[in-house]
Scaffold this active site. Structure first.
Site, PDB file in Angstrom:
ATOM      1  N   TYR A  77      43.642   6.253   8.496  1.00 19.32           N
ATOM      2  CA  TYR A  77      44.711   5.297   8.156  1.00 19.32           C
ATOM      3  C   TYR A  77      44.520   4.591   6.804  1.00 19.32           C
ATOM      4  CZ  TYR A  77      46.733   5.764  12.866  1.00 19.32           C
ATOM      5  OH  TYR A  77      47.307   6.242  14.002  1.00 19.32           O
TER       6      TYR A  77
ATOM      7  N   CYS B 198      55.102  -2.188  -0.890  1.00 16.39           N
ATOM      8  CA  CYS B 198      54.119  -3.027  -0.195  1.00 16.39           C
ATOM      9  C   CYS B 198      53.364  -3.902  -1.194  1.00 16.39           C
ATOM     10  CB  CYS B 198      53.158  -2.161   0.623  1.00 16.39           C
ATOM     11  SG  CYS B 198      51.785  -1.455  -0.311  1.00 16.39           S
TER      12      CYS B 198
ATOM     13  N   ALA C 250      43.954  10.401   8.549  1.00 12.82           N
ATOM     14  CA  ALA C 250      43.626  10.148   9.950  1.00 12.82           C
ATOM     15  C   ALA C 250      42.885   8.825  10.134  1.00 12.82           C
ATOM     16  CB  ALA C 250      42.799  11.300  10.515  1.00 12.82           C
TER      17      ALA C 250
ATOM     18  N   ASN D 277      53.971   9.490  -0.382  1.00 11.10           N
ATOM     19  CA  ASN D 277      52.869   8.937   0.398  1.00 11.10           C
ATOM     20  C   ASN D 277      52.022  10.069   0.971  1.00 11.10           C
ATOM     21  OD1 ASN D 277      55.239   9.286   2.030  1.00 11.10           O
ATOM     22  ND2 ASN D 277      54.428   7.958   3.620  1.00 11.10           N
ATOM     23  N   VAL D 278      50.717   9.806   0.988  1.00  9.43           N
ATOM     24  CA  VAL D 278      49.736  10.781   1.465  1.00  9.43           C
ATOM     25  C   VAL D 278      48.875  10.049   2.487  1.00  9.43           C
ATOM     26  CG1 VAL D 278      47.888  12.361   0.824  1.00  9.43           C
ATOM     27  CG2 VAL D 278      49.758  11.930  -0.792  1.00  9.43           C
ATOM     28  N   GLU D 279      49.092  10.345   3.757  1.00  5.77           N
ATOM     29  CA  GLU D 279      48.410   9.606   4.824  1.00  5.77           C
ATOM     30  C   GLU D 279      47.067  10.235   5.184  1.00  5.77           C
ATOM     31  OE1 GLU D 279      51.330   9.045   7.957  1.00  5.77           O
ATOM     32  OE2 GLU D 279      52.264   7.453   6.765  1.00  5.77           O
TER      33      GLU D 279
ATOM     34  N   GLU E 126      54.329   5.026  -4.453  1.00  3.99           N
ATOM     35  CA  GLU E 126      54.329   4.342  -5.747  1.00  3.99           C
ATOM     36  C   GLU E 126      52.982   4.510  -6.455  1.00  3.99           C
ATOM     37  OE1 GLU E 126      55.165   3.250  -2.764  1.00  3.99           O
ATOM     38  OE2 GLU E 126      56.598   1.588  -2.846  1.00  3.99           O
TER      39      GLU E 126
HETATM   40  O1  LIG Z   1      57.029   1.305  -0.271  1.00  2.00           O
HETATM   41  C1  LIG Z   1      56.388   1.996   0.543  1.00  2.00           C
HETATM   42  C2  LIG Z   1      56.261   1.644   1.902  1.00  2.00           C
HETATM   43  C3  LIG Z   1      55.513   2.473   2.724  1.00  2.00           C
HETATM   44  N1  LIG Z   1      54.929   3.617   2.229  1.00  2.00           N
HETATM   45  C4  LIG Z   1      54.198   4.511   3.130  1.00  2.00           C
HETATM   46  C5  LIG Z   1      52.816   4.101   3.512  1.00  2.00           C
HETATM   47  C6  LIG Z   1      52.662   4.821   4.851  1.00  2.00           C
HETATM   48  O2  LIG Z   1      52.292   6.182   4.624  1.00  2.00           O
HETATM   49  C7  LIG Z   1      54.072   4.821   5.434  1.00  2.00           C
HETATM   50  C8  LIG Z   1      54.310   3.732   6.465  1.00  2.00           C
HETATM   51  O3  LIG Z   1      53.990   2.486   5.948  1.00  2.00           O
HETATM   52  O4  LIG Z   1      54.936   4.646   4.326  1.00  2.00           O
HETATM   53  C9  LIG Z   1      55.071   3.967   0.903  1.00  2.00           C
HETATM   54  O5  LIG Z   1      54.578   5.010   0.480  1.00  2.00           O
HETATM   55  N2  LIG Z   1      55.766   3.129   0.101  1.00  2.00           N
HETATM   56 ZN   LIG Z   2      52.421   0.564  -1.180  1.00  5.52          ZN
END
Ligand SMILES: O=c1ccn([C@H]2C[C@H](O)[C@@H](CO)O2)c(=O)[nH]1
Ligand SMILES: [Zn+2]
Length: 135
Positions: free
Chosen positions: A48, A88, A46, A42-44, A55
Protein backbone atom coordinates in the site's frame (compact mmCIF):
# COMPACT_ATOMS: atom_id res chain seq x y z
CA UNK A 1 -1.65 22.41 -26.56
CA UNK A 2 -4.99 23.50 -25.18
CA UNK A 3 -6.63 22.45 -21.94
CA UNK A 4 -8.92 19.88 -23.57
CA UNK A 5 -6.00 18.23 -25.34
CA UNK A 6 -4.04 18.01 -22.09
CA UNK A 7 -7.06 16.43 -20.38
CA UNK A 8 -7.33 13.90 -23.22
CA UNK A 9 -3.68 12.97 -22.65
CA UNK A 10 -4.40 12.51 -18.93
CA UNK A 11 -7.36 10.27 -19.78
CA UNK A 12 -5.14 8.19 -22.09
CA UNK A 13 -2.53 7.85 -19.32
CA UNK A 14 -5.28 6.72 -16.95
CA UNK A 15 -5.76 3.63 -19.09
CA UNK A 16 -2.27 2.48 -18.04
CA UNK A 17 -2.93 2.78 -14.30
CA UNK A 18 -1.87 -0.17 -12.17
CA UNK A 19 -4.56 -0.09 -9.49
CA UNK A 20 -5.47 -3.68 -8.57
CA UNK A 21 -6.19 -2.81 -4.90
CA UNK A 22 -8.31 0.32 -5.12
CA UNK A 23 -9.54 -0.15 -8.70
CA UNK A 24 -9.43 3.67 -8.77
CA UNK A 25 -7.54 4.66 -11.88
CA UNK A 26 -5.97 8.09 -12.25
CA UNK A 27 -4.07 9.64 -15.13
CA UNK A 28 -2.05 12.81 -15.51
CA UNK A 29 -0.34 14.71 -18.30
CA UNK A 30 2.40 17.22 -17.53
CA UNK A 31 3.19 19.81 -20.20
CA UNK A 32 6.83 20.93 -20.29
CA UNK A 33 8.22 24.26 -21.48
CA UNK A 34 8.96 22.89 -24.96
CA UNK A 35 5.45 21.51 -25.50
CA UNK A 36 6.37 17.94 -24.58
CA UNK A 37 3.98 15.72 -22.62
CA UNK A 38 4.99 13.55 -19.66
CA UNK A 39 2.44 10.91 -18.73
CA UNK A 40 1.64 9.63 -15.28
CA UNK A 41 -0.68 7.02 -13.82
CA UNK A 42 -1.11 5.65 -10.34
CA UNK A 43 1.02 2.60 -9.61
CA UNK A 44 -0.15 0.68 -6.55
CA UNK A 45 1.64 -1.83 -4.35
CA UNK A 46 0.62 -4.77 -2.18
CA UNK A 47 2.23 -3.02 0.79
CA UNK A 48 0.00 0.00 0.00
CA UNK A 49 2.33 2.81 1.13
CA UNK A 50 4.77 2.48 -1.81
CA UNK A 51 1.87 3.46 -4.10
CA UNK A 52 2.66 6.38 -6.38
CA UNK A 53 -0.09 8.73 -7.52
CA UNK A 54 -0.54 9.70 -11.15
CA UNK A 55 0.62 13.26 -10.51
CA UNK A 56 3.90 12.27 -8.90
CA UNK A 57 4.56 9.62 -11.53
CA UNK A 58 4.46 12.29 -14.27
CA UNK A 59 6.55 14.78 -12.28
CA UNK A 60 9.24 12.27 -11.33
CA UNK A 61 9.39 10.92 -14.86
CA UNK A 62 9.91 14.40 -16.30
CA UNK A 63 12.64 15.22 -13.78
CA UNK A 64 14.35 11.90 -14.51
CA UNK A 65 14.16 12.73 -18.22
CA UNK A 66 16.17 15.91 -17.60
CA UNK A 67 13.57 18.64 -17.19
CA UNK A 68 14.38 21.30 -14.61
CA UNK A 69 12.08 22.02 -11.68
CA UNK A 70 10.00 25.13 -12.28
CA UNK A 71 9.99 24.83 -16.08
CA UNK A 72 6.65 23.06 -16.53
CA UNK A 73 3.65 24.82 -18.10
CA UNK A 74 0.64 22.90 -16.75
CA UNK A 75 -0.59 19.56 -15.46
CA UNK A 76 -3.93 17.87 -16.12
CA UNK A 77 -5.31 15.15 -13.83
CA UNK A 78 -8.24 12.86 -14.61
CA UNK A 79 -10.15 10.36 -12.47
CA UNK A 80 -13.62 8.92 -12.06
CA UNK A 81 -14.76 11.24 -9.28
CA UNK A 82 -18.13 12.92 -8.74
CA UNK A 83 -16.60 16.36 -9.25
CA UNK A 84 -13.20 17.18 -10.75
CA UNK A 85 -10.49 15.06 -9.12
CA UNK A 86 -8.47 16.74 -6.38
CA UNK A 87 -4.79 15.89 -5.85
CA UNK A 88 -3.82 14.38 -2.50
CA UNK A 89 -1.76 16.28 0.05
CA UNK A 90 1.46 14.48 -0.81
CA UNK A 91 1.12 15.38 -4.49
CA UNK A 92 0.32 19.00 -3.60
CA UNK A 93 3.61 19.15 -1.69
CA UNK A 94 5.52 17.62 -4.62
CA UNK A 95 3.83 19.98 -7.10
CA UNK A 96 4.97 22.90 -4.93
CA UNK A 97 8.52 21.54 -4.92
CA UNK A 98 8.85 20.96 -8.66
CA UNK A 99 6.55 23.51 -10.33
CA UNK A 100 6.24 27.29 -10.42
CA UNK A 101 3.75 28.57 -7.80
CA UNK A 102 1.44 30.03 -10.47
CA UNK A 103 1.46 26.93 -12.71
CA UNK A 104 -2.07 25.84 -13.64
CA UNK A 105 -3.39 22.54 -12.31
CA UNK A 106 -6.32 21.32 -14.40
CA UNK A 107 -8.54 18.83 -12.61
CA UNK A 108 -11.08 16.75 -14.53
CA UNK A 109 -13.38 13.79 -14.22
CA UNK A 110 -14.87 11.40 -16.76
CA UNK A 111 -18.07 13.43 -17.09
CA UNK A 112 -16.27 16.49 -18.42
CA UNK A 113 -16.30 18.55 -15.23
CA UNK A 114 -13.20 20.72 -14.95
CA UNK A 115 -11.68 22.79 -12.15
CA UNK A 116 -8.58 24.95 -12.32
CA UNK A 117 -6.22 25.96 -9.53
CA UNK A 118 -2.63 27.07 -9.25
CA UNK A 119 0.05 25.04 -7.50
CA UNK A 120 0.33 27.55 -4.63
CA UNK A 121 -3.47 27.83 -4.37
CA UNK A 122 -3.65 24.09 -3.70
CA UNK A 123 -1.39 24.32 -0.63
CA UNK A 124 -1.96 27.51 1.36
CA UNK A 125 0.48 28.15 4.16
CA UNK A 126 2.86 25.54 2.79
CA UNK A 127 6.28 24.71 4.08
CA UNK A 128 8.20 24.79 0.82
CA UNK A 129 11.59 25.12 -0.87
CA UNK A 130 11.89 28.81 0.06
CA UNK A 131 11.90 27.92 3.74
CA UNK A 132 15.12 25.95 3.28
CA UNK A 133 16.81 27.44 0.22
CA UNK A 134 16.43 31.20 0.74
CA UNK A 135 18.03 32.14 4.03
O1 LIG B 1 -5.30 12.61 -7.18
C1 LIG B 1 -5.16 11.39 -6.99
C2 LIG B 1 -5.94 10.68 -6.05
C3 LIG B 1 -5.70 9.32 -5.90
N1 LIG B 1 -4.75 8.68 -6.67
C4 LIG B 1 -4.56 7.24 -6.54
C5 LIG B 1 -3.77 6.76 -5.36
C6 LIG B 1 -4.33 5.34 -5.20
O2 LIG B 1 -3.67 4.46 -6.11
C7 LIG B 1 -5.78 5.46 -5.66
C8 LIG B 1 -6.77 5.59 -4.51
O3 LIG B 1 -6.43 6.63 -3.67
O4 LIG B 1 -5.83 6.62 -6.47
C9 LIG B 1 -4.00 9.38 -7.60
O5 LIG B 1 -3.18 8.79 -8.30
N2 LIG B 1 -4.21 10.71 -7.70
ZN1 LIG C 1 -1.28 12.05 -4.70
Amino acid sequence: MDEQQLIRHALAARERAYAPYSAFRVGSALLDGQGGIHYGCNVENAAYSPTNCAERTALFRAIADGHQPGTFAAIAIAGDTEGPISPCGVCRQVLLELCAPDMPVIMANLKGDIARMTVSGLLPGAFGPNDLLEK
